[in-house]
Design a protein around this motif. Structure first.
Motif, PDB file in Angstrom:
ATOM      1  N   ALA A 103      -6.948   3.802 -10.092  1.00  0.00           N
ATOM      2  CA  ALA A 103      -5.585   4.234 -10.438  1.00  0.00           C
ATOM      3  C   ALA A 103      -5.014   5.134  -9.331  1.00  0.00           C
ATOM      4  O   ALA A 103      -3.862   4.965  -8.910  1.00  0.00           O
ATOM      5  N   LYS A 104      -5.847   6.045  -8.843  1.00  0.00           N
ATOM      6  CA  LYS A 104      -5.367   6.958  -7.785  1.00  0.00           C
ATOM      7  C   LYS A 104      -5.064   6.190  -6.514  1.00  0.00           C
ATOM      8  O   LYS A 104      -4.043   6.419  -5.861  1.00  0.00           O
ATOM      9  N   ARG A 105      -5.947   5.256  -6.177  1.00  0.00           N
ATOM     10  CA  ARG A 105      -5.731   4.514  -4.934  1.00  0.00           C
ATOM     11  C   ARG A 105      -4.524   3.578  -5.068  1.00  0.00           C
ATOM     12  O   ARG A 105      -3.785   3.377  -4.102  1.00  0.00           O
ATOM     13  N   LEU A 106      -4.310   3.053  -6.279  1.00  0.00           N
ATOM     14  CA  LEU A 106      -3.134   2.207  -6.478  1.00  0.00           C
ATOM     15  C   LEU A 106      -1.856   3.018  -6.328  1.00  0.00           C
ATOM     16  O   LEU A 106      -0.898   2.589  -5.687  1.00  0.00           O
ATOM     17  N   ALA A 107      -1.860   4.223  -6.925  1.00  0.00           N
ATOM     18  CA  ALA A 107      -0.654   5.069  -6.849  1.00  0.00           C
ATOM     19  C   ALA A 107      -0.296   5.357  -5.391  1.00  0.00           C
ATOM     20  O   ALA A 107       0.880   5.402  -5.031  1.00  0.00           O
ATOM     21  N   GLN A 108      -1.305   5.510  -4.554  1.00  0.00           N
ATOM     22  CA  GLN A 108      -1.067   5.741  -3.130  1.00  0.00           C
ATOM     23  C   GLN A 108      -0.504   4.500  -2.448  1.00  0.00           C
ATOM     24  O   GLN A 108       0.315   4.594  -1.546  1.00  0.00           O
ATOM     25  N   ALA A 109      -0.979   3.337  -2.886  1.00  0.00           N
ATOM     26  CA  ALA A 109      -0.661   2.099  -2.164  1.00  0.00           C
ATOM     27  C   ALA A 109       0.634   1.421  -2.624  1.00  0.00           C
ATOM     28  O   ALA A 109       1.259   0.696  -1.861  1.00  0.00           O
ATOM     29  N   ILE A 110       1.052   1.682  -3.871  1.00  0.00           N
ATOM     30  CA  ILE A 110       2.184   0.931  -4.427  1.00  0.00           C
ATOM     31  C   ILE A 110       3.523   1.514  -3.965  1.00  0.00           C
ATOM     32  O   ILE A 110       3.750   2.717  -4.082  1.00  0.00           O
ATOM     33  N   ASP A 111       4.399   0.637  -3.440  1.00  0.00           N
ATOM     34  CA  ASP A 111       5.732   1.146  -3.107  1.00  0.00           C
ATOM     35  C   ASP A 111       6.846   0.213  -3.587  1.00  0.00           C
ATOM     36  O   ASP A 111       7.978   0.304  -3.152  1.00  0.00           O
ATOM     37  N   GLU A 112       6.490  -0.705  -4.489  1.00  0.00           N
ATOM     38  CA  GLU A 112       7.520  -1.508  -5.155  1.00  0.00           C
ATOM     39  C   GLU A 112       6.968  -1.974  -6.502  1.00  0.00           C
ATOM     40  O   GLU A 112       5.781  -1.776  -6.783  1.00  0.00           O
ATOM     41  N   TYR A 113       7.819  -2.616  -7.320  1.00  0.00           N
ATOM     42  CA  TYR A 113       7.390  -3.020  -8.676  1.00  0.00           C
ATOM     43  C   TYR A 113       6.116  -3.860  -8.643  1.00  0.00           C
ATOM     44  O   TYR A 113       6.011  -4.821  -7.872  1.00  0.00           O
ATOM     45  N   LYS A 114       5.152  -3.484  -9.438  1.00  0.00           N
ATOM     46  CA  LYS A 114       3.899  -4.248  -9.542  1.00  0.00           C
ATOM     47  C   LYS A 114       3.506  -4.385 -11.016  1.00  0.00           C
ATOM     48  O   LYS A 114       3.825  -3.504 -11.835  1.00  0.00           O
ATOM     49  N   VAL A 115       2.753  -5.435 -11.291  1.00  0.00           N
ATOM     50  CA  VAL A 115       2.171  -5.602 -12.627  1.00  0.00           C
ATOM     51  C   VAL A 115       0.665  -5.379 -12.495  1.00  0.00           C
ATOM     52  O   VAL A 115       0.010  -6.055 -11.691  1.00  0.00           O
ATOM     53  N   ILE A 116       0.136  -4.446 -13.254  1.00  0.00           N
ATOM     54  CA  ILE A 116      -1.298  -4.167 -13.199  1.00  0.00           C
ATOM     55  C   ILE A 116      -1.945  -4.739 -14.458  1.00  0.00           C
ATOM     56  O   ILE A 116      -1.521  -4.435 -15.575  1.00  0.00           O
ATOM     57  N   VAL A 117      -2.931  -5.587 -14.254  1.00  0.00           N
ATOM     58  CA  VAL A 117      -3.555  -6.288 -15.382  1.00  0.00           C
ATOM     59  C   VAL A 117      -5.001  -5.807 -15.521  1.00  0.00           C
ATOM     60  O   VAL A 117      -5.810  -5.968 -14.615  1.00  0.00           O
ATOM     61  N   MET A 118      -5.296  -5.221 -16.674  1.00  0.00           N
ATOM     62  CA  MET A 118      -6.644  -4.676 -16.896  1.00  0.00           C
ATOM     63  C   MET A 118      -7.547  -5.724 -17.534  1.00  0.00           C
ATOM     64  O   MET A 118      -7.305  -6.189 -18.639  1.00  0.00           O
ATOM     65  N   LYS A 119      -8.593  -6.098 -16.796  1.00  0.00           N
ATOM     66  CA  LYS A 119      -9.561  -7.068 -17.327  1.00  0.00           C
ATOM     67  C   LYS A 119     -10.828  -6.368 -17.810  1.00  0.00           C
ATOM     68  O   LYS A 119     -11.549  -6.884 -18.662  1.00  0.00           O
TER      69      LYS A 119
END
Ligand code: UDX
Length: 438
Positions: A103-119
């Motif tokens: 989650a922390k690394r995603l927050a750093q990397a995301i800079d536009e709309y994304k869909v996160i799917v938890m498997k």
């Protein structure tokens, strides 16, 4: 559609390759450099039938690749699947540190709309927390959506389960995100796989309730088996007749040493813990867990009753994995049973078609030796114990086994053989719940 799959364990690797097979462009990410280098050389880190060819095919057609670079993968994908490990502490509390790290690394990397799917299987409430946590740490004022998409694949038939699921469960508060993920699974509409769309919490709970229910069937039939032994009934026939009732169904009614693996033990504990935390005790599942523990202990007593005090005795063991067609020994009944036999002074001669390396990593004892086939494992043993129902154990040359054994004693703890077939050859035979009280 470009997709990132974070985590290359069972679920991540099978799902990543499966989505590539559906026609998606998939980048699998793992922080384990060795694993990614191995995957780039075509090496699959565990045994799963057909997976090597499946991965190779999708790498060759240019739709599947592997990297350690999460940022690059995320920048190139609209949808990010998360399939990292969620181990438990043995008491029902889930360790979410890998999810938190992602989650922390995603927050750093995301800079536009994304869909996160938890498997990954995560406790109820985790997906909502994940969305808030990523949202709060984003560098820009953008939205991310989270979809809970629990995975139901079984080890040993993981590809088939992914490609032909009984159902696809999607939980989200966002209609847009649900539409995006449904589109990814569009090919499954052709085979009429049912889709269940819900809110986040419902999707999370579906996974736990499903696994807890299947575990309940197993513990139930194991209790029936124990009663069968007391009254001289045959659990095999009881289960068959029960299963012919369509309301009950024949699956998951095989008695044995109890369930193991990476899911049932963990998910039942988590479900019971959830109930306790909420003040709504899951009493049935608590009993299922206790019965399962007790079943392993019963198997040890069974072996002792069959051959007497174990100190100095040689025991042959066939099957070490928690089920056939996998190299996985996590929570395998064989771990508890073999370790108990060793503690009681037995010498073990073991054979498993795929799990010996993994087993050896956990059980490191000079009193256990590993052999290249069933007959070698049986040599000089006072009893042969079947712990996993691998297909190659179903049709062994029983005469040859009898010659190899010091005493013709078979403990068939997976009920692989017809008792008469074995006893007719002069063996003492003990199954689980098959009319023989030991
Ligand atoms: C399970 C679920 O089936 C799957 O949907 C979920 O996603 C993950 O957990 P898996 O752990 O791969 O899959 O194995 P499964 O085939 O379900 O068996 C679990 C355990 O139960 C094994 O140890 C198996 O030997 C035992 N089992 C199963 C029985 O003892 N009796 C049965 O009748 C069925």
């Amino acid at each position: 559609m470009h997709i990132t799959m974070i985590g290359t364990g069972y679920v991540g690797l099978v799902s990543g390759a499966g989505l590539a097979d559906f026609g998606m462009q998939v980048i699998c990410v793992d922080k384990n450099v060795d694993r990614i280098q191995g995957l780039n050389r075509g090496e699959i880190p565990f045994y799963e039938p057909g997976l090597e060819e499946f991965v190779e095919r999708n790498v060759k057609n240019g739709r599947l690749s592997f990297t350690t670079d999460l940022k690059m993968a995320v920048e190139n994908s609209l949808v990010i699947f998360v399939a990292v490990g969620t181990p438990d502490d043995g008491q029902g509390k889930t360790d979410l540190s890998q999810v938190e790290d992602v989650a922390k690394r995603l927050a750093q990397a995301i800079d536009e709309y994304k869909v996160i799917v938890m498997k990954s299987t995560v406790p109820v409430g985790t997906n909502r927390w994940l969305k808030e946590m990523i949202q709060a740490n984003l560098k820009k004022d953008i939205t991310v959506d989270v979809v809970s998409n629990p995975e139901f694949l079984r080890e040993g038939s993981a590809i088939e389960d992914f490609m032909r699921p009984n159902r696809v469960v999607l939980g989200s508060d966002s209609a847009q995100a649900l539409a995006v993920v449904k589109d990814i699974y569009r090919v499954l509409y052709l085979i009429e796989a049912p889709f269940v769309s819900t809110n986040l919490e419902t999707a999370e709970l579906i996974k736990y309730a499903s696994n807890a229910f299947l575990a309940t069937k197993i513990s139930f039939i194991n209790e029936v088996a124990n009663i069968c032994e007391k009254v001289g009934a045959d659990v095999h026939d009881v289960a068959r007749a029960m299963g012919l009732d369509k309301r009950i169904g024949p699956k998951f009614l095989h008695s044995g040493p109890g369930y193991g693996g990476s899911c049932f033990p963990k998910d039942t504990l988590a479900f019971a813990d959830l109930g306790k935390t909420l003040g709504s005790p899951a009493r049935i599942v608590e009993a299922v867990i206790a019965v399962n523990r007790n079943q392993r202990a019963r198997m040890i007593t069974k072996i002792e009753n069959a051959i007497g005090p174990l100190d100095g005795k040689v025991v042959g063991v066939l099957g070490l994995t928690f089920k056939p067609n996998t190299s996985d020994v996590r929570e395998s009944p064989a771990l508890d049973i073999v370790q108990a036999l060793l503690r009681k002074g037995a010498q073990i001669r073991a054979y498993d078609p795929a799990g010996m390396d993994e087993f050896q990593k956990v059980v490191n004892d000079e009193k256990i030796s590993y052999w290249k086939n069933a007959y070698e494992a049986a040599r000089g043993a006072e009893a042969l114990v079947f712990l996993t129902e691998w297909n190659e154990f179903r049709n062994l040359d029983l005469k040859k086994l009898k010659e190899a054994l010091a005493k013709p004693v078979v403990l068939d703890l997976r009920n692989i053989y017809e008792p008469e077939r074995v006893t007719d050859l002069g063996f003492r035979y003990m199954g689980v719940g098959r009319g023989t009280a030991v």
